[in-house]
Design a protein around this motif. Structure first.
Motif, PDB file in Angstrom:
ATOM      1  N   ASN A  31       0.855  -1.192   0.000  1.00  0.00           N
ATOM      2  CA  ASN A  31       0.000   0.000   0.000  1.00  0.00           C
ATOM      3  C   ASN A  31       0.887   1.236   0.000  1.00  0.00           C
ATOM      4  O   ASN A  31       1.719   1.409   0.886  1.00  0.00           O
ATOM      5  CB  ASN A  31      -0.907   0.023   1.234  1.00  0.00           C
ATOM      6  CG  ASN A  31      -1.577  -1.308   1.475  1.00  0.00           C
ATOM      7  OD1 ASN A  31      -1.143  -2.067   2.313  1.00  0.00           O
ATOM      8  ND2 ASN A  31      -2.628  -1.587   0.741  1.00  0.00           N
TER       9      ASN A  31
ATOM     10  N   GLN B  72      -2.057   5.810  -2.012  1.00  0.00           N
ATOM     11  CA  GLN B  72      -3.418   5.450  -2.403  1.00  0.00           C
ATOM     12  C   GLN B  72      -3.435   4.426  -3.539  1.00  0.00           C
ATOM     13  O   GLN B  72      -4.328   4.405  -4.360  1.00  0.00           O
ATOM     14  CB  GLN B  72      -4.219   6.693  -2.809  1.00  0.00           C
ATOM     15  CG  GLN B  72      -4.450   7.658  -1.659  1.00  0.00           C
ATOM     16  CD  GLN B  72      -5.322   8.840  -2.034  1.00  0.00           C
ATOM     17  OE1 GLN B  72      -5.308   9.292  -3.176  1.00  0.00           O
ATOM     18  NE2 GLN B  72      -6.083   9.329  -1.091  1.00  0.00           N
TER      19      GLN B  72
ATOM     20  N   SER C 295      -6.521  14.472  -5.127  1.00  0.00           N
ATOM     21  CA  SER C 295      -5.268  13.858  -5.572  1.00  0.00           C
ATOM     22  C   SER C 295      -4.538  14.840  -6.467  1.00  0.00           C
ATOM     23  O   SER C 295      -5.127  15.665  -7.141  1.00  0.00           O
ATOM     24  CB  SER C 295      -5.521  12.551  -6.337  1.00  0.00           C
ATOM     25  OG  SER C 295      -6.313  12.796  -7.475  1.00  0.00           O
TER      26      SER C 295
END
Length: 645
Positions: free
Chosen positions: A197, A200, A324
């Motif tokens: 991970n 994102q 983002s």
């Protein structure tokens, strides 16, 4: 008989219980503590430290439990592995013959640290500082060999984390489950799963492989039964990338190489097979030959992308807002990490309704610059050939292609692209094209370059340019236009233009088009991304006039401005008649006025020569003058209002 069986079973149960009691009473597990550490040291070169005392655990499996453990590479600043506890599942009977047979080693919630700080002598030298076959005579201070024998069948590491650090870059591999099972002395089976991970983005994987260690460490064979993977990322072009990798990989230590002759990759339902060879000695070098019967690019576009036509306010009420940062930099920067040479051939490539056949791509990558030696494919009954480079060294993405397009059926191509396909013909083009993005959603906007284009046997359906212009001419002189029925299309035996690509548009210059009755030239813009156009043409109508006269001859020479604009499915047409009136019909109006002037003069002469007539005759002369005035006024009024004669 039943009583004897029950008695036998009871005796066996008593013996097992007695054995377990004897084990707990007479065998101290701490006797194995130093032996286990020494065995790990001999086998791997790493130092295993076990904190606290060892203790027995008898249900549901005879096990030895430990407190926290650490595995350290000698000379390293940080431990390679730390765990809160470890469990060794052992077999009962071999213990009484001084044989420690461990069926399974279970390490739970471990943290595995892979960084420069965790590297010591083993990592630097590539081998243990001692070996299991080392004789005691080689070291006079060596400890007396233990009477115990050690056998390990399985190693499990569950619910753990791997921390990988390269310079300042840190990647955490979470949810690690690793199972290594020994099938025989030189063969092991590996099951490995986990997730990564970062930013994102999620990468989930699960691996199963069989490893042949017969000639290890010089060489090994890895049979990768399957590697399942799933990648999801916020802001990525594709909703997800998922699939499987299989193949047999042969590893060689010196030089460090790996090759596979049965490599297979499944990516979003598409299968690619081939041969792969890798040299990992210094900078990785890969060489591969890959083939695929069918490859669909549609799953690589994000179906959740918001269309320009969708009300974004309604979307925002239904979906959470995710902030983002748009991707910056060079999307091809990964080319700097390896050198390569690849060959790919695919029988059929699909993208939505677009079909590409017989795709062949040959490319090589050296120091971050990939050379596209060949890119050939068939599309819409035609052929496209391209050569060029892809630059991963600079700050932004750059792909340059020298392109040749041959006999593309425009009707078929536009239909596959789900665009209005009113234009038919065979497209031919040559030129240079530049891409500044490899994101499928941005490719059209990133296109730049120059092309020389020509369309053979061009035909515009549902539009007759000659009719549009002649209908405008008929407003001034209906008799000039032929009464022949018009076709519902425009055919051209010649159509060519120079095209410049930029910001999702194709800007056209030097447009030339001709047929037996039309001659056109002009310039304009075609919106490849927004599906609209704005074309300005100067049109000469060479045929289709009703008669041969001086006015018709002028009409055949005059260039009538025609503008075509709007969305592909809602085109609008505008004819500028100012030049038509000034160049042609002013002369016609002047001629008509001259004729009327002559008629008027003749009438005036007739009336003046008859001055001796009576009063009734004078009244008739006045009536003739009024009629002439009415005729002139009517004519001027008609031409001024541009009514039909």
């Amino acid at each position: 008989m039943v009583k004897k069986l029950l008695l036998t079973l009871l005796i066996l149960i008593v013996l097992v219980i007695a054995g377990i009691i004897a084990l707990v009473v007479f065998v101290d597990p701490n006797n194995f503590k130093g032996y286990i550490s020494e065995t790990v040291k001999d086998k791997t070169g790493y130092v295993l430290t076990i904190e606290g005392d060892l203790r027995w655990h008898v249900w549901p499996q005879i096990s030895i439990l430990t407190d926290s453990v650490r595995l350290v590479d000698e000379g390293a600043k940080k431990p390679l592995l730390t765990a809160d506890n470890m469990r060794l599942d052992v077999e009962l009977l071999p213990l009484f013959s001084k044989q420690l047979t461990v069926k399974n080693v279970l390490v739970k919630s471990a943290i595995i640290n892979i960084s420069d700080d965790s590297k010591g002598q083993v990592a630097q030298n590539g081998k243990p500082t001692t070996t299991v076959n080392q004789k005691t005579e080689q070291n006079t201070d060596a400890k007396k060999p233990s009477n115990w024998r050690f056998t390990l069948n399985k190693l499990d590491i569950v619910d753990s984390t791997v921390v990988y650090q390269k310079d300042k870059d840190i990647i955490n591999f979470r949810n690690i489950d690793l199972s290594v099972t020994q099938k025989d002395e030189k063969h092991v089976s590996i099951d490995f799963s986990g997730s990564v991970n970062r930013d994102q983005k999620d990468f989930i994987y699960a691996l199963n492989a069989d490893v042949n260690l017969l000639h290890f460490p010089e060489s090994a064979e890895v049979v990768l039964n399957k590697l399942d993977y799933n990648y999801k990322g916020v802001g990525e072009a594709a909703d997800q990338l998922k699939g499987q990798v299989t193949g047999t990989f042969n590893y060689q230590k010196t030089p460090m190489t790996m090759h596979s002759n049965d490599f297979a990759l499944i990516l979003n339902g598409n299968k690619i097979t081939g041969k792969l060879q890798a040299n990992l000695d210094k900078k990785p070098y890969f060489e591969g030959i890959f083939t695929s019967d069918k490859f669909d690019l549609t799953p690589f576009t994000n179906p959740n992308k918001i269309s320009d036509n969708v009300n974004t306010e309604q979307i925002s009420r239904k979906q959470p807002v995710v902030t983002s940062t748009p991707a910056k930099g060079n999307e091809l920067s990964f080319l700097n990490n390896f050198d390569a040479k690849f060959s790919l051939s695919v029988n059929e490539v699909l993208f939505k309704k677009l079909v590409i056949n017989q795709l062949v791509v040959n490319l090589s990558n050296k120091d971050g610059i990939a050379t596209i030696e060949k890119a050939d494919f068939d599309i819409a009954n035609g052929h496209i050939n391209a050569k060029g480079i892809a630059n991963g060294k600079q700050s932004t993405t750059l792909i340059k292609l020298a392109t040749k397009i041959t006999d593309i059926d425009l009707g078929s191509l536009l239909s596959q692209l789900e665009m209005v396909n009113n234009l038919k013909g065979q497209l031919n083009a040559n030129g240079n094209v530049v891409l500044t993005s490899i994101n499928p959603d941005n490719i059209m906007k990133s296109l730049t370059g120059d092309l020389g284009m020509a369309v053979n046997n061009a035909r515009f359906d549902n539009i007759n340019l000659q009719q549009i212009v002649q209908d405008a001419v008929a407003k001034f002189w209906k008799k000039a236009v032929s009464s022949d029925d018009y076709q519902k299309y425009t055919s051209l035996h010649e159509l060519s233009a120079n095209a410049t690509l930029a910001n999702g548009d194709m800007n056209l210059s030097a447009i030339k088009a001709a047929s037996s009755t039309l001659d056109m030239n002009g310039s304009g813009r075609i919106g490849l991304d927004k599906h609209d156009l704005d074309i300005n043409l100067l049109v000469k109508i060479l045929g289709g006039w009703n008669q041969d006269s001086k006015t018709i001859q002028k009409l055949q020479k005059v260039e009538i401005p025609l503008r075509i604009h709007g969305k592909f499915d809602q085109l609008q047409y505008q004819v500028n008649t100012d030049k038509l009136v000034s160049d042609v019909f002013n002369d016609k109006i002047q001629n008509e006025l001259e004729r009327l002037k002559d008629r008027l003069n003749n009438k005036l002469k007739d009336t003046s020569s008859d001055t001796k007539n009576n009063d009734a005759s004078d009244n008739n002369g006045d009536d003739e003058k009024e009629k002439v005035k009415d005729l002139i006024g009517s004519f001027l009024k008609k031409n001024k209002s541009k009514n039909k004669e």
